[in-house]
Design a protein around this motif. Structure first.
Motif, PDB file in Angstrom:
ATOM      1  N   HIS A  26     -35.256   8.666  22.722  1.00  0.00           N
ATOM      2  CA  HIS A  26     -36.318   8.438  21.730  1.00  0.00           C
ATOM      3  C   HIS A  26     -37.611   9.126  22.152  1.00  0.00           C
ATOM      4  O   HIS A  26     -37.938   9.201  23.346  1.00  0.00           O
ATOM      5  CB  HIS A  26     -36.562   6.931  21.566  1.00  0.00           C
ATOM      6  N   ASN A  27     -38.322   9.626  21.172  1.00  0.00           N
ATOM      7  CA  ASN A  27     -39.684  10.118  21.408  1.00  0.00           C
ATOM      8  C   ASN A  27     -40.491   9.950  20.122  1.00  0.00           C
ATOM      9  O   ASN A  27     -39.938   9.925  19.007  1.00  0.00           O
ATOM     10  CB  ASN A  27     -39.683  11.582  21.833  1.00  0.00           C
ATOM     11  N   GLN A  28     -41.791   9.797  20.288  1.00  0.00           N
ATOM     12  CA  GLN A  28     -42.670   9.736  19.128  1.00  0.00           C
ATOM     13  C   GLN A  28     -42.814  11.120  18.516  1.00  0.00           C
ATOM     14  O   GLN A  28     -42.715  12.136  19.211  1.00  0.00           O
ATOM     15  CB  GLN A  28     -44.043   9.192  19.527  1.00  0.00           C
ATOM     16  N   VAL A  29     -43.051  11.150  17.233  1.00  0.00           N
ATOM     17  CA  VAL A  29     -43.147  12.421  16.519  1.00  0.00           C
ATOM     18  C   VAL A  29     -44.612  12.784  16.294  1.00  0.00           C
ATOM     19  O   VAL A  29     -45.366  12.019  15.686  1.00  0.00           O
ATOM     20  CB  VAL A  29     -42.408  12.360  15.164  1.00  0.00           C
ATOM     21  N   ARG A  30     -44.988  13.928  16.825  1.00  0.00           N
ATOM     22  CA  ARG A  30     -46.276  14.560  16.484  1.00  0.00           C
ATOM     23  C   ARG A  30     -45.949  16.033  16.258  1.00  0.00           C
ATOM     24  O   ARG A  30     -46.055  16.870  17.169  1.00  0.00           O
ATOM     25  CB  ARG A  30     -47.292  14.372  17.620  1.00  0.00           C
TER      26      ARG A  30
ATOM     27  N   GLU B 155     -34.630   9.990  12.047  1.00  0.00           N
ATOM     28  CA  GLU B 155     -35.960  10.594  12.103  1.00  0.00           C
ATOM     29  C   GLU B 155     -36.863   9.981  11.042  1.00  0.00           C
ATOM     30  O   GLU B 155     -36.466   9.806   9.887  1.00  0.00           O
ATOM     31  CB  GLU B 155     -35.862  12.106  11.891  1.00  0.00           C
ATOM     32  N   SER B 156     -38.077   9.650  11.458  1.00  0.00           N
ATOM     33  CA  SER B 156     -39.085   9.154  10.522  1.00  0.00           C
ATOM     34  C   SER B 156     -40.367   9.929  10.779  1.00  0.00           C
ATOM     35  O   SER B 156     -40.404  10.845  11.607  1.00  0.00           O
ATOM     36  CB  SER B 156     -39.311   7.652  10.720  1.00  0.00           C
ATOM     37  N   ALA B 157     -41.412   9.543  10.094  1.00  0.00           N
ATOM     38  CA  ALA B 157     -42.690  10.235  10.275  1.00  0.00           C
ATOM     39  C   ALA B 157     -43.260  10.016  11.667  1.00  0.00           C
ATOM     40  O   ALA B 157     -44.047  10.833  12.156  1.00  0.00           O
ATOM     41  CB  ALA B 157     -43.680   9.769   9.211  1.00  0.00           C
ATOM     42  N   SER B 158     -42.859   8.927  12.320  1.00  0.00           N
ATOM     43  CA  SER B 158     -43.461   8.599  13.615  1.00  0.00           C
ATOM     44  C   SER B 158     -42.477   8.590  14.790  1.00  0.00           C
ATOM     45  O   SER B 158     -42.896   8.621  15.942  1.00  0.00           O
ATOM     46  CB  SER B 158     -44.139   7.226  13.541  1.00  0.00           C
ATOM     47  N   ASP B 159     -41.171   8.558  14.506  1.00  0.00           N
ATOM     48  CA  ASP B 159     -40.191   8.432  15.596  1.00  0.00           C
ATOM     49  C   ASP B 159     -38.993   9.350  15.374  1.00  0.00           C
ATOM     50  O   ASP B 159     -38.588   9.603  14.232  1.00  0.00           O
ATOM     51  CB  ASP B 159     -39.697   6.991  15.706  1.00  0.00           C
ATOM     52  N   PHE B 160     -38.443   9.794  16.502  1.00  0.00           N
ATOM     53  CA  PHE B 160     -37.219  10.600  16.473  1.00  0.00           C
ATOM     54  C   PHE B 160     -36.262  10.005  17.502  1.00  0.00           C
ATOM     55  O   PHE B 160     -36.594   9.914  18.686  1.00  0.00           O
ATOM     56  CB  PHE B 160     -37.516  12.063  16.815  1.00  0.00           C
ATOM     57  N   THR B 161     -35.083   9.601  17.039  1.00  0.00           N
ATOM     58  CA  THR B 161     -34.124   8.923  17.913  1.00  0.00           C
ATOM     59  C   THR B 161     -32.744   9.517  17.738  1.00  0.00           C
ATOM     60  O   THR B 161     -32.279   9.739  16.617  1.00  0.00           O
ATOM     61  CB  THR B 161     -34.061   7.412  17.611  1.00  0.00           C
TER      62      THR B 161
ATOM     63  N   HIS C  78     -40.628  20.735  19.449  1.00  0.00           N
ATOM     64  CA  HIS C  78     -41.070  20.366  18.107  1.00  0.00           C
ATOM     65  C   HIS C  78     -42.287  19.438  18.059  1.00  0.00           C
ATOM     66  O   HIS C  78     -42.703  19.044  16.969  1.00  0.00           O
ATOM     67  CB  HIS C  78     -39.909  19.708  17.338  1.00  0.00           C
ATOM     68  N   ASN C  79     -42.845  19.100  19.208  1.00  0.00           N
ATOM     69  CA  ASN C  79     -43.945  18.136  19.190  1.00  0.00           C
ATOM     70  C   ASN C  79     -45.189  18.653  19.921  1.00  0.00           C
ATOM     71  O   ASN C  79     -45.098  19.414  20.889  1.00  0.00           O
ATOM     72  CB  ASN C  79     -43.494  16.820  19.845  1.00  0.00           C
ATOM     73  N   GLU C  80     -46.339  18.198  19.422  1.00  0.00           N
ATOM     74  CA  GLU C  80     -47.614  18.451  20.088  1.00  0.00           C
ATOM     75  C   GLU C  80     -47.824  17.394  21.168  1.00  0.00           C
ATOM     76  O   GLU C  80     -47.465  16.224  20.982  1.00  0.00           O
ATOM     77  CB  GLU C  80     -48.758  18.367  19.068  1.00  0.00           C
ATOM     78  N   PHE C  81     -48.406  17.805  22.316  1.00  0.00           N
ATOM     79  CA  PHE C  81     -48.700  16.844  23.376  1.00  0.00           C
ATOM     80  C   PHE C  81     -49.787  17.425  24.278  1.00  0.00           C
ATOM     81  O   PHE C  81     -50.037  18.641  24.291  1.00  0.00           O
ATOM     82  CB  PHE C  81     -47.443  16.515  24.190  1.00  0.00           C
TER      83      PHE C  81
END
Length: 315
Positions: free
Chosen positions: A264-268, A300-306, A241-244
């Motif tokens: 945890h990971n940052q959301v992009r 989940e938020s706009a910047s983080d997924f935990t 689900h994330n760009e990297f």
């Protein structure tokens, strides 16, 4: 009152047997009524109706049959001289005794029925949970194979050497799945080793674009249990689900807080052609509830997924 001394020995014995017969008919008749009514009226669903019908049925059987048999007794053994006051008193006493015995009888039956229903419910719930858990476990295989074959297909086109290495590592990873998918719980130590093996597959494809940081004291690795293939699903979910990229890698961290694993990971967010069904995350949540009776927490938020996974400490 009758003077029993006036009876000869044989007549006294017959009188005694007749009174036993009265008791037998009253007992068996009421017993038949209880079992017959039990099939029509349920204590759990219609308790008031059950009580009313039971009292009426017992009364309409016990009082007439007692009075009739006592009249016959007076005619046989007391020269037809009937003491109606005695019949009324005796019928009332018999009726009270029958109601008291019926109360005890039905209470014992009700307790046993409640225990039986509880046992049946527990057995059904266990069977349902086992069936659901088995179905959820069986979802792991196609989900994992589908994603792995997609990756292998991509590598075959881009880099044959990496494809071979990926295939070898995939065999080790899949061996763990085959060995442990039937187990409800595994040691945290085993799950972390599997996760490292799985992540090596991701490193072959994405190299420095994905990073895994595990901040858990090795001392506790053998002190906790976790449903198998839990962490792999969350890492796979983050990748999907994330760009990297090498310049902006996807960093996945795992740490322990208060008997919980925090992943945890940052959301992009990656733009997907088809909306995600989140089957992997849903599968994990259901397996957790069925296996540990605990629920996972997703924030989940706009910047983080935990995701917080409760793990079980070995007593």
């Amino acid at each position: 009152m009758m003077n029993h001394l006036a009876l000869n020995p044989w007549k006294f014995k017959l009188s005694f047997l007749f009174t036993i017969g009265i008791s037998f008919l009253i007992w068996e008749g009421n017993r038949y009524l209880l079992f017959t009514l039990r099939s029509y009226f349920d204590w759990f669903n219609k308790p008031v109706r059950k009580i009313v019908v039971l009292v009426l049925a017992i009364s309409f059987y016990t009082i007439p049959i007692t009075a009739l048999l006592l009249v016959i007794w007076y005619n046989l053994f007391n020269a037809g001289i009937i003491n109606w006051d005695q019949i009324k008193t005796t019928s009332l006493v018999v009726m009270i005794c029958v109601l008291f015995i019926t109360h005890i009888y039905e209470t014992v039956f009700l307790v046993r029925e409640a225990e039986s229903e509880k046992l049946k419910k527990e057995q059904l719930e266990r069977a349902r949970a086992e069936a659901e858990l088995e179905a959820l476990k069986n979802q792991i295989d196609p989900h994992f194979i589908f994603n792995s074959l997609n990756t292998l297909s991509h590598l075959i086109e881009k880099d044959a050497a990496k494809a071979k290495q990926f295939n070898d590592n995939l065999a080790d990873v899949y061996r763990y799945i085959l060995q442990n998918k039937a187990r409800e719980l595994v040691l945290l130590h085993e799950e972390l080793l599997f996760l490292n093996d799985y992540f090596s597959l991701l490193k072959i494809r994405f190299e420095q674009a994905v990073q895994l940081q595990i901040h858990i004291d090795p001392v506790v690795h053998d002190l906790y249990l976790i449903p198998p293939i839990s962490l792999q699903i969350l890492v796979e979910n983050a990748i999907k689900h994330n760009e990297f990229s090498d310049a902006i890698p996807l960093v996945i961290t795992i740490e322990m807080q208060h008997d919980e694993l925090i992943i945890h990971n940052q959301v992009r967010k990656k733009i997907l052609r088809k909306a995600s069904s989140r089957i992997g995350l849903h599968n994990l949540g259901e397996r957790y509830k069925l296996t540990t009776s605990k629920e996972i927490s997703v924030r989940e938020s706009a910047s983080d997924f935990t995701v917080s996974l409760p793990i079980l400490k070995i007593a």
